[in-house]
Design a protein around this motif. Structure first.
Motif, PDB file in Angstrom:
ATOM      1  N   CYS A 263       1.191  -1.126   0.039  1.00 48.43           N
ATOM      2  CA  CYS A 263      -0.106   0.114  -0.013  1.00 48.43           C
ATOM      3  C   CYS A 263       0.921   1.127  -0.039  1.00 48.43           C
ATOM      4  N   ARG A 264       2.141   1.206   0.574  1.00 48.71           N
ATOM      5  CA  ARG A 264       2.885   2.567   0.573  1.00 48.71           C
ATOM      6  C   ARG A 264       3.319   2.864  -0.758  1.00 48.71           C
ATOM      7  N   ILE A 270       0.108   7.049  -6.472  1.00 45.62           N
ATOM      8  CA  ILE A 270      -1.059   7.932  -6.637  1.00 45.62           C
ATOM      9  C   ILE A 270      -0.578   9.329  -6.325  1.00 45.62           C
ATOM     10  N   ALA A 271       0.343   9.637  -5.448  1.00 47.27           N
ATOM     11  CA  ALA A 271       0.716  11.062  -5.081  1.00 47.27           C
ATOM     12  C   ALA A 271       1.610  11.627  -6.366  1.00 47.27           C
ATOM     13  N   GLU A 276      -4.280   5.131 -12.838  1.00 46.16           N
ATOM     14  CA  GLU A 276      -4.695   3.559 -12.584  1.00 46.16           C
ATOM     15  C   GLU A 276      -4.471   3.366 -11.281  1.00 46.16           C
ATOM     16  N   ALA A 277      -3.445   3.658 -10.727  1.00 52.67           N
ATOM     17  CA  ALA A 277      -3.376   3.256  -9.061  1.00 52.67           C
ATOM     18  C   ALA A 277      -4.643   3.749  -8.278  1.00 52.67           C
ATOM     19  N   MET A 317      -4.972   7.011   4.140  1.00 52.87           N
ATOM     20  CA  MET A 317      -5.689   7.187   2.879  1.00 52.87           C
ATOM     21  C   MET A 317      -6.731   6.481   2.730  1.00 52.87           C
ATOM     22  N   LEU A 318      -6.353   5.013   2.940  1.00 57.28           N
ATOM     23  CA  LEU A 318      -7.502   4.070   2.827  1.00 57.28           C
ATOM     24  C   LEU A 318      -8.594   4.194   3.608  1.00 57.28           C
ATOM     25  N   THR A 319      -8.388   4.230   4.975  1.00 57.30           N
ATOM     26  CA  THR A 319      -9.285   4.243   5.866  1.00 57.30           C
ATOM     27  C   THR A 319     -10.216   5.501   5.920  1.00 57.30           C
TER      28      THR A 319
END
Length: 373
Positions: A263-264, A270-271, A276-277, A317-319
């Protein structure tokens, strides 16, 4: 042979959690962790183990050597608790490790999983010391409502496989923070790890679950896929059974979509503007939120808290994305990490203190051969 519970204080508890490539152990004095160790097993060590029996002896020796290395006197132990595996059917909570349980694990039938060795390793340490060995909140624990088990295929029922140990422990902790008990509250809990499960906890009971192959895709698992797609893949001639299983578990999810399950790394992509990510990560959060919404209906929307736990709950980010989708249902409580050794130890401690009563495992299957433990 069942052991009498020790009456003295403080209680010293050894917790053992065998995984596919490691065995994690910790010793606690009541609620306080004295030390923990993650004992990794190399591919060469595992390759030499041609059976569960071989793995048992290999892991037992490594655990005992580590306890000696830590200069911990085994005679101080009050109990040993191991990760509960795929035994079925079981109630949630604690069980004594007895001969019937060991026989079922060794002789089967039982779904193969490293966690099955937890009971055997606990007994191997505890029995010579004449102290109790337990398992607690085993993977195969079943509290589901009968209506939740029905499928549209006659003779095929859904089974209660989820992250029982960690989700119940986090629910107890969350309730305690509110000055309540687990039995006082209703939770929807998403365990976010290599596999993702979502469970409905109603007044101290897991009444329904979305298993790690029946809902959101995860870092390395495909999750739920329309069944006709899978039927077509099975009969396409392109995949063996083993290859198809690998696509579902191990090479599915984010790994299949982005080439990584870290995930990192995905968040860095993404950053850096990788669309796509971003879409894949959005989709994972979206599917987890859908699962939470589905489980909320099992309690008519009467939810006290939504808990996000597991290793990838460390991702803000995900949570954060999940919370945006589901915060209208109930407050979201992020409780990251696996917490399995602590959960095992606290379960055993409650039994030792008389706050809970351990169950006795009963198996009517006759013995086939002598046990090796």
């Amino acid at each position: 042979m069942e052991r009498r519970l020790p009456m003295s204080q403080p209680y010293y508890i050894l917790a053992i959690n065998p995984g596919s490539t490691s065995t994690k152990i910790a010793v606690y004095e009541n609620e306080k962790e004295l030390f923990h160790s993650s004992l990794d097993h190399t591919s060469e060590e595992l390759a030499k183990c041609h059976s569960q029996k071989d793995q048992f002896f290999m892991r037992k020796e490594i655990v005992l050597n580590e306890l000696k290395k830590q200069n911990f006197a085994l005679e101080k132990l009050s109990a040993v608790v191991g990760r509960g595996g795929q035994l079925s059917p079981l109630k949630a909570g604690g069980y004594y490790v007895n001969e019937a349980m060991k026989r079922r694990i060794i002789q089967g039938p039982i779904i193969a999983h490293a966690s099955n060795l937890g009971a055997l390793l606990a007994a191997a340490v505890a029995d010579p010391l004449h102290i109790p060995a337990f398992i607690y909140d085993a993977v195969g624990s079943d509290e589901m409502l009968p209506v939740a088990k029905i499928t549209g295929i006659a003779g095929l029922k859904r089974e209660s496989f989820c992250h029982v140990l960690n989700t119940k422990a986090m629910a107890r902790k969350a309730a305690s923070e509110k000055g309540k008990t687990y039995q006082d509250m209703n939770f929807v809990i998403a365990h976010l790890g290599g596999g993702i499960s979502v469970s409905a906890h109603k007044q101290g009971r897991i009444i329904d679950v979305i298993t790690d192959d029946g809902g959101p895709f995860s870092p390395e698992r495909s999750g739920s896929v329309p069944i006709l797609y899978i039927v077509d893949m099975c009969y396409s001639g392109q995949y063996s059974k083993a290859e198809l299983k690998k696509k579902l578990r191990g090479m599915g999810g984010l790994k299949a979509l982005l080439g990584t399950f870290d995930c990192r790394e995905i968040e860095k992509r993404i950053a850096d503007g990788d669309e796509e990510a971003k879409l894949a990560y959005d989709a994972e959060a979206y599917q987890i939120a859908k699962g939470i919404g589905e489980m909320a209906t099992t309690m008519d929307g009467k939810i006290d808290e939504i808990i996000l736990t597991g290793g990838i709950a460390n991702s803000k980010m995900l949570t954060g994305m999940i919370e945006e989708h589901v915060k209208f249902i109930a407050p979201v409580h992020v409780m990251p990490g696996e917490n399995e050794l602590e959960s095992l130890s606290l379960g055993a401690l409650r039994i030792l203190r008389g706050e809970e009563t351990a169950h006795t495992y009963e198996d009517p299957a006759p013995a086939k051969e002598d046990l090796y433990v």
